[in-house]
Design a protein around this motif. Structure first.
Motif, PDB file in Angstrom:
ATOM      1  N   UNK A  75      -5.288  -0.849  -8.617  1.00 16.07           N
ATOM      2  CA  UNK A  75      -5.217   0.357  -8.977  1.00 16.07           C
ATOM      3  C   UNK A  75      -4.709   0.924 -10.265  1.00 16.07           C
ATOM      4  N   UNK A  76      -5.353   1.574 -11.129  1.00 17.09           N
ATOM      5  CA  UNK A  76      -5.018   1.956 -12.279  1.00 17.09           C
ATOM      6  C   UNK A  76      -4.466   3.473 -12.387  1.00 17.09           C
ATOM      7  N   UNK A  77      -4.071   3.915 -11.274  1.00 13.79           N
ATOM      8  CA  UNK A  77      -3.525   5.342 -10.985  1.00 13.79           C
ATOM      9  C   UNK A  77      -2.274   5.312 -11.532  1.00 13.79           C
ATOM     10  N   UNK A  78      -1.694   6.269 -12.208  1.00 20.85           N
ATOM     11  CA  UNK A  78      -0.535   6.531 -12.685  1.00 20.85           C
ATOM     12  C   UNK A  78       0.544   6.151 -12.111  1.00 20.85           C
ATOM     13  N   UNK A  79       0.527   6.537 -10.850  1.00 17.41           N
ATOM     14  CA  UNK A  79       1.802   6.413  -9.566  1.00 17.41           C
ATOM     15  C   UNK A  79       1.944   4.781  -9.449  1.00 17.41           C
ATOM     16  N   UNK A  80       0.740   4.060  -9.261  1.00 16.54           N
ATOM     17  CA  UNK A  80       0.629   2.748  -8.882  1.00 16.54           C
ATOM     18  C   UNK A  80       1.275   2.126 -10.247  1.00 16.54           C
ATOM     19  N   UNK A  81       0.699   2.439 -11.334  1.00 18.55           N
ATOM     20  CA  UNK A  81       1.225   1.720 -12.719  1.00 18.55           C
ATOM     21  C   UNK A  81       2.616   1.784 -12.897  1.00 18.55           C
ATOM     22  N   UNK A  82       3.263   3.055 -12.637  1.00 23.65           N
ATOM     23  CA  UNK A  82       4.699   3.249 -12.949  1.00 23.65           C
ATOM     24  C   UNK A  82       5.475   2.530 -12.060  1.00 23.65           C
ATOM     25  N   UNK A  83       5.133   2.425 -10.734  1.00 22.46           N
ATOM     26  CA  UNK A  83       5.795   1.493  -9.700  1.00 22.46           C
ATOM     27  C   UNK A  83       5.653   0.037 -10.115  1.00 22.46           C
ATOM     28  N   UNK A  84       4.260  -0.405 -10.626  1.00 29.54           N
ATOM     29  CA  UNK A  84       4.438  -1.865 -11.160  1.00 29.54           C
ATOM     30  C   UNK A  84       5.419  -2.160 -12.354  1.00 29.54           C
ATOM     31  N   UNK A  85       5.259  -1.215 -13.383  1.00 30.02           N
ATOM     32  CA  UNK A  85       6.074  -1.338 -14.617  1.00 30.02           C
ATOM     33  C   UNK A  85       7.490  -1.435 -14.352  1.00 30.02           C
ATOM     34  N   UNK A  86       7.956  -0.443 -13.327  1.00 32.61           N
ATOM     35  CA  UNK A  86       9.451  -0.531 -13.256  1.00 32.61           C
ATOM     36  C   UNK A  86       9.674  -1.766 -12.359  1.00 32.61           C
ATOM     37  N   UNK A  87       8.877  -2.293 -11.551  1.00 29.18           N
ATOM     38  CA  UNK A  87       9.114  -3.688 -10.959  1.00 29.18           C
ATOM     39  C   UNK A  87       9.130  -4.630 -11.840  1.00 29.18           C
ATOM     40  N   UNK A  88       8.259  -4.834 -12.872  1.00 26.62           N
ATOM     41  CA  UNK A  88       8.103  -5.842 -13.664  1.00 26.62           C
ATOM     42  C   UNK A  88       8.680  -5.765 -15.114  1.00 26.62           C
ATOM     43  N   UNK A  89       9.452  -4.573 -15.175  1.00 21.83           N
ATOM     44  CA  UNK A  89      10.206  -4.213 -16.530  1.00 21.83           C
ATOM     45  C   UNK A  89       9.070  -4.225 -17.854  1.00 21.83           C
ATOM     46  N   UNK A  90       7.941  -3.566 -17.470  1.00 26.52           N
ATOM     47  CA  UNK A  90       6.835  -3.431 -18.423  1.00 26.52           C
ATOM     48  C   UNK A  90       6.712  -2.010 -18.981  1.00 26.52           C
TER      49      UNK A  90
END
Length: 236
Positions: A75-90
């Motif tokens: 999912x490219x929803x902002x909340x999902x992207x934010x969670x992934x970016x914070x986990x992966x340091x992106x």
């Protein structure tokens, strides 16, 4: 068409920064590219090629660290992207899609998610009518996103090669621009951002180490073609 798509783009960090400031560490960028959501498999290869072109474009900006994205959220929803970016340091995600709404047309989009702001900050769209439009629409969106990142119009020219002795011995040329490999052979490289670029050409033959045959600082102007002279060793 693939060679046309894979273009060389380069700019200084001061002009092309997703984030404000002058951090010494390059921002981490994940590129998921143009996902084929049309349900038509004939769009698979063109969408992959367009994604490769986008990847090369961002790499040649020279300001970002490209990271792997195999585990990116579906999912490219902002909340999902934010969670992934914070986990992966992106720091940023470039994502897009090709869809097929009613009426026999395709809708293209390309967006940039900014982790610091917690949302998608750039979103560009285009429309097409056939699989052949993948390339032109991908070009349009790539240029639009680059202009949005830069905050100004970005001009492009090209680089071509003037080979002094074209009747060559067996071997191949490998071309890099600003340290990024772009081509095998002496085909013209289109969509090179205006400015100075370091072009390196090596000549490779079986069983020998690659030999550098050109290292040239080239000035590229918008709408113009810069020539790089090359002489192939051992050719007649």
């Amino acid at each position: 068409m693939k060679k046309r798509l894979i273009a060389a783009v380069f700019a200084l960090f001061a002009c092309f920064a997703f984030a404000e400031g002058t951090n010494t560490e390059r921002p981490h960028v994940a590129i998921t590219g143009f996902s084929n959501k049309t349900g038509d498999s004939s769009f698979d290869t063109p969408s992959t090629t367009a994604t490769e072109s986008l990847d090369f474009t961002i790499r040649l900006l020279g300001s970002y660290e490209i990271v792997e994205n195999e585990a990116a959220p579906p999912s490219m929803a902002d909340k999902d992207l934010l969670a992934w970016c914070e986990t992966e340091s992106v720091d940023y995600v470039l994502y897009g899609s090709i869809t097929a709404p009613k009426g026999g047309t395709q809708a293209y989009d390309l967006a940039v998610f900014d982790r610091a702001k917690g949302k998608t900050t750039i979103h560009k769209t285009a429309k097409g009518t056939s699989v052949l439009d993948v390339f032109s629409c991908a070009d349009t969106l790539t240029f639009a996103v680059i202009d949005a990142i830069a905050g100004r119009h970005v001009g492009f020219g090209s680089i071509a090669f003037e080979v002094a002795n074209p009747d060559t011995i067996e071997g191949k040329a490998v071309v890099t621009v600003d340290g990024v490999k772009l081509a095998d052979g002496f085909g013209q490289i289109d969509r090179v951002v205006e400015g100075n670029h370091l072009v390196r050409v090596t000549w490779e033959t079986q069983g020998t180490k690659p030999k550098e045959i050109a290292l040239v600082d080239v000035a590229v102007a918008e709408g113009e073609c810069a020539m790089v002279p090359v002489a192939i060793p051992g050719a007649k």
